[in-house]
Design an enzyme around this catalytic site. Sequence first.
Site, PDB file in Angstrom:
ATOM      1  N   GLY A  26      54.451 -25.325  27.542  1.00 48.88           N
ATOM      2  CA  GLY A  26      53.199 -26.003  27.835  1.00 48.88           C
ATOM      3  C   GLY A  26      52.421 -26.232  26.560  1.00 48.88           C
ATOM      4  O   GLY A  26      52.991 -26.498  25.498  1.00 48.88           O
ATOM      5  N   SER A  51      61.632 -25.978  36.140  1.00 46.82           N
ATOM      6  CA  SER A  51      60.479 -26.374  35.329  1.00 46.82           C
ATOM      7  C   SER A  51      60.554 -27.848  34.943  1.00 46.82           C
ATOM      8  O   SER A  51      61.599 -28.354  34.517  1.00 46.82           O
ATOM      9  CB  SER A  51      60.412 -25.521  34.056  1.00 46.82           C
ATOM     10  OG  SER A  51      59.432 -26.020  33.170  1.00 46.82           O
ATOM     11  N   GLN A  86      52.337 -13.690  32.877  1.00 41.88           N
ATOM     12  CA  GLN A  86      53.106 -12.944  31.884  1.00 41.88           C
ATOM     13  C   GLN A  86      53.672 -11.638  32.432  1.00 41.88           C
ATOM     14  O   GLN A  86      54.842 -11.311  32.188  1.00 41.88           O
ATOM     15  CB  GLN A  86      52.246 -12.655  30.653  1.00 41.88           C
ATOM     16  CG  GLN A  86      52.068 -13.839  29.734  1.00 41.88           C
ATOM     17  CD  GLN A  86      51.372 -13.469  28.436  1.00 41.88           C
ATOM     18  OE1 GLN A  86      51.355 -12.307  28.034  1.00 41.88           O
ATOM     19  NE2 GLN A  86      50.795 -14.450  27.775  1.00 41.88           N
ATOM     20  N   HIS A 108      48.164 -14.119  22.560  1.00 42.39           N
ATOM     21  CA  HIS A 108      46.865 -13.591  22.983  1.00 42.39           C
ATOM     22  C   HIS A 108      47.103 -12.157  23.427  1.00 42.39           C
ATOM     23  O   HIS A 108      48.165 -11.833  23.963  1.00 42.39           O
ATOM     24  CB  HIS A 108      46.302 -14.451  24.113  1.00 42.39           C
ATOM     25  CG  HIS A 108      44.994 -13.973  24.690  1.00 42.39           C
ATOM     26  ND1 HIS A 108      43.983 -13.451  23.914  1.00 42.39           N
ATOM     27  CD2 HIS A 108      44.531 -13.951  25.978  1.00 42.39           C
ATOM     28  CE1 HIS A 108      42.946 -13.142  24.698  1.00 42.39           C
ATOM     29  NE2 HIS A 108      43.266 -13.425  25.950  1.00 42.39           N
ATOM     30  N   ASP A 191      37.922 -12.909  21.714  1.00 39.59           N
ATOM     31  CA  ASP A 191      38.375 -14.170  22.309  1.00 39.59           C
ATOM     32  C   ASP A 191      37.720 -14.390  23.673  1.00 39.59           C
ATOM     33  O   ASP A 191      37.205 -15.477  23.963  1.00 39.59           O
ATOM     34  CB  ASP A 191      39.896 -14.165  22.442  1.00 39.59           C
ATOM     35  CG  ASP A 191      40.449 -15.510  22.888  1.00 39.59           C
ATOM     36  OD1 ASP A 191      40.492 -16.434  22.061  1.00 39.59           O
ATOM     37  OD2 ASP A 191      40.837 -15.632  24.058  1.00 39.59           O
ATOM     38  N   GLU A 227      22.873 -37.888  25.678  1.00 36.91           N
ATOM     39  CA  GLU A 227      22.096 -36.986  24.842  1.00 36.91           C
ATOM     40  C   GLU A 227      22.641 -35.565  24.826  1.00 36.91           C
ATOM     41  O   GLU A 227      22.647 -34.911  23.776  1.00 36.91           O
ATOM     42  CB  GLU A 227      20.632 -36.969  25.298  1.00 36.91           C
ATOM     43  CG  GLU A 227      19.885 -38.252  25.020  1.00 36.91           C
ATOM     44  CD  GLU A 227      19.833 -38.585  23.530  1.00 36.91           C
ATOM     45  OE1 GLU A 227      19.852 -37.661  22.689  1.00 36.91           O
ATOM     46  OE2 GLU A 227      19.788 -39.788  23.200  1.00 36.91           O
ATOM     47  N   SER A 252      18.498 -35.617  11.078  1.00 34.19           N
ATOM     48  CA  SER A 252      17.157 -35.966  10.617  1.00 34.19           C
ATOM     49  C   SER A 252      16.302 -34.708  10.477  1.00 34.19           C
ATOM     50  O   SER A 252      16.594 -33.662  11.081  1.00 34.19           O
ATOM     51  CB  SER A 252      16.490 -36.915  11.614  1.00 34.19           C
ATOM     52  OG  SER A 252      16.178 -36.224  12.818  1.00 34.19           O
TER      53      SER A 252
END
Length: 332
Positions: A26, A51, A86, A108, A191, A227, A252
């Site tokens: 991925g 997959s 996982q 991670h 993280d 904005e 500015s």
Amino acid sequence: MAKLFYDKDIDESSLVDKTIAVLGFGSQGHAHALNLKESGFNVIVGLYEGSKSKEKAESAGLSVYSNSDATKKADLISFCLPDTVQAKVYKDEVEPNLSPGNILLFAHGFTIFYDQISPPDDVDVVMIAPKAPGHRVRAVYERGLGVPCLIAVDKDFSGNAHSIALAYGKGVGGGRAGILETTFKEETETDLFGEQAVLCGGVSELVKTAFDVLVEGGYEPESAYFEVLHELKLIVDLMYQGGLEHMRYSISETAEYGDYSRGPVVIDENVKKNMQKVLEQIQSGEFAREWIAENDEGLHRFKQMREQNKEHGVEKVGKELRSMMPWLESTT
């Protein structure tokens, strides 16, 4: 100050004769696999049966196997899978096929730090965590550059785990930008906090709330969108290039004065206290337990929140406005 490693500091010999199995293809997986392959390493890909990524990986010249077979064939197994899957993949397909001396690498630290995966003592456990989404990791590498990475060692059975992880980090392009020494604990907690307090949660709520305040104040939704959301990229790019000082130099003086005088009104001591609560929930493991339970129970609350957020006004007007700006694709 933490130590940084660059390409010139890294010896690739500890990894050059090994087979690397990247589990997943991925966002992160495709970047790791392709970058490593183009850096000269021997890379295979592990995927679940059926997959949709198999064809993509094979068309890129990579050999694809089941997660189980990829683990059997590899010396280093790289987990480029979502945190949510996982532990199951490790238990069902990786753990039964590990050999002493294998290296487990994570992008991670969540599943290791929170004990969702408990590797045996006779393997190395390391981390290389690129500090960017996978598609960015790949795009930057293709330009001859890299994104910074974090390196950590949890288990050093071989006595060479740090060198192997550094070589992997160089292979994905991290040594071009710098690989920073850390720990699984520090990477995981910072993280999660960064995602929740600033990068995702904090920014999303700031944008939505500011949009609502303007619309409720009688201003057109389209003006509010430009904005508080559209222009955000321009400001973040300036910060990315040169920090807050560069951003303030480029805007500015009116905007700069508003920054100094009104920013602390919005982000006040109460916000800081709320951020500290978020960090405490991460440090105590409360967030991890909540997220793990949410996954175990079928992600019902998560999916409900996802759908609710799709209905916010800033999302609806933004979708309409972006459909009239095809040039946005070339500026991401």
